[in-house]
Motif scaffolding. Structure first.
Motif, mmCIF file in Angstrom:
data_model
loop_
_atom_site.group_PDB
_atom_site.id
_atom_site.type_symbol
_atom_site.label_atom_id
_atom_site.label_comp_id
_atom_site.label_asym_id
_atom_site.label_seq_id
_atom_site.Cartn_x
_atom_site.Cartn_y
_atom_site.Cartn_z
ATOM 1 N N GLN A 248 -7.957 -1.157 3.092
ATOM 2 C CA GLN A 248 -9.315 -1.700 3.123
ATOM 3 C C GLN A 248 -9.672 -2.364 1.798
ATOM 4 N N GLN A 249 -9.239 -1.795 0.695
ATOM 5 C CA GLN A 249 -9.485 -2.394 -0.620
ATOM 6 C C GLN A 249 -8.837 -3.749 -0.745
ATOM 7 N N ASP A 250 -7.649 -3.866 -0.172
ATOM 8 C CA ASP A 250 -6.892 -5.111 -0.289
ATOM 9 C C ASP A 250 -7.164 -6.061 0.866
ATOM 10 N N GLU A 251 -8.122 -5.737 1.733
ATOM 11 C CA GLU A 251 -8.446 -6.581 2.882
ATOM 12 C C GLU A 251 -8.887 -7.961 2.378
ATOM 13 N N ARG B 279 -2.545 9.309 5.231
ATOM 14 C CA ARG B 279 -3.142 8.311 6.126
ATOM 15 C C ARG B 279 -4.491 7.841 5.599
ATOM 16 N N SER B 280 -5.290 8.777 5.100
ATOM 17 C CA SER B 280 -6.597 8.408 4.535
ATOM 18 C C SER B 280 -6.429 7.500 3.324
ATOM 19 N N GLU B 281 -5.500 7.868 2.451
ATOM 20 C CA GLU B 281 -5.259 7.072 1.242
ATOM 21 C C GLU B 281 -4.722 5.687 1.603
ATOM 22 N N ARG C 232 -5.224 4.065 4.418
ATOM 23 C CA ARG C 232 -6.344 3.333 5.017
ATOM 24 C C ARG C 232 -7.250 2.757 3.922
ATOM 25 N N GLU C 233 -7.568 3.577 2.906
ATOM 26 C CA GLU C 233 -8.406 3.118 1.797
ATOM 27 C C GLU C 233 -7.749 1.963 1.047
ATOM 28 N N LEU C 234 -6.476 2.101 0.768
ATOM 29 C CA LEU C 234 -5.762 1.049 0.047
ATOM 30 C C LEU C 234 -5.752 -0.253 0.846
ATOM 31 N N ALA D 15 0.831 -1.201 0.000
ATOM 32 C CA ALA D 15 0.000 0.000 0.000
ATOM 33 C C ALA D 15 0.872 1.260 0.000
ATOM 34 N N ARG E 40 -3.969 13.361 4.300
ATOM 35 C CA ARG E 40 -4.338 12.713 3.034
ATOM 36 C C ARG E 40 -3.644 11.361 2.870
#
Length: 189
Positions: free
Chosen positions: A183-186, A175-177, A179-181, A131, A173
């Motif tokens: 979560q997408q790869d969870e 940290r947010s990005e 976190r999103e990455l 990520a 930004r």
């Protein structure tokens, strides 16, 4: 600046190349560890550190001494690492587009082949590295500097030569990005 650094810089400027060698030995490991986290590749980190020391040596007469020598050197190395990552990202994207690929290399499964808890930790570390590698060089730099190195905002602003507000904004930004990455790869559970 420490008196010893000041003395070594003065000796170097007077033509003693061994004085700069002392500075290299003093700071190379610390600099390498930070840069490795930024570029995530040992050979690239070595190249960046070597380039940073070379640039520092060639520009030593421009060092004013109003900051620590390591801060100045660190700024050179971080900027070199960011530039290198930008160039690599462009090359990977171009090559991937030619081949119709996504541009992301597969992860080496050998490093996560340990059983139990070690496997879970290795997988989590791999996901975070993956990520991080997908973040922009600027976002990756602030995340590494703040969350992994524990740098203060003031030092980060000095190294990256941007206002503290920009550091905070980039960090938010990033940290947010990240976190999103993640979560997408969870993985599906």
């Amino acid at each position: 600046m420490s008196a010893d650094d000041h003395r070594l810089i003065a000796e170097c400027l007077q033509g003693d190349p061994t004085a700069f060698g002392h500075l290299v030995r003093r700071y190379q490991d610390r600099l390498y560890n930070t840069i490795y986290r930024l570029v995530d590749h040992a050979e690239d980190a070595q190249d960046v550190v070597q380039d940073a020391f070379l640039n520092a040596y060639q520009s030593l007469e421009n060092f004013k001494g109003d900051s620590q020598f390591f801060t100045w050197l660190y700024r050179i190395a971080v900027n070199t690492a960011i530039s290198m990552k930008r160039k690599q990202r462009a090359v990977i994207s171009i090559e991937a587009a030619r081949n119709g690929e996504s541009g992301v290399e597969p992860v080496d499964p050998s490093e996560i082949s340990r059983p139990g808890h070690a496997l879970e930790m290795a997988e989590q570390e791999r996901r975070i590295r993956e990520a991080l590698s997908r973040l922009s060089p600027e976002h990756r730099a602030v995340l590494v500097m703040k969350d992994m190195e524990g740098q203060k905002y003031e030092a980060m602003a000095e190294v990256l030569q941007v206002p503290i507000g920009t550091i905070r904004s980039r960090l938010h930004r990033a940290r947010s990005e990240l976190r999103e990455l993640l979560q997408q790869d969870e993985p599906d559970r």
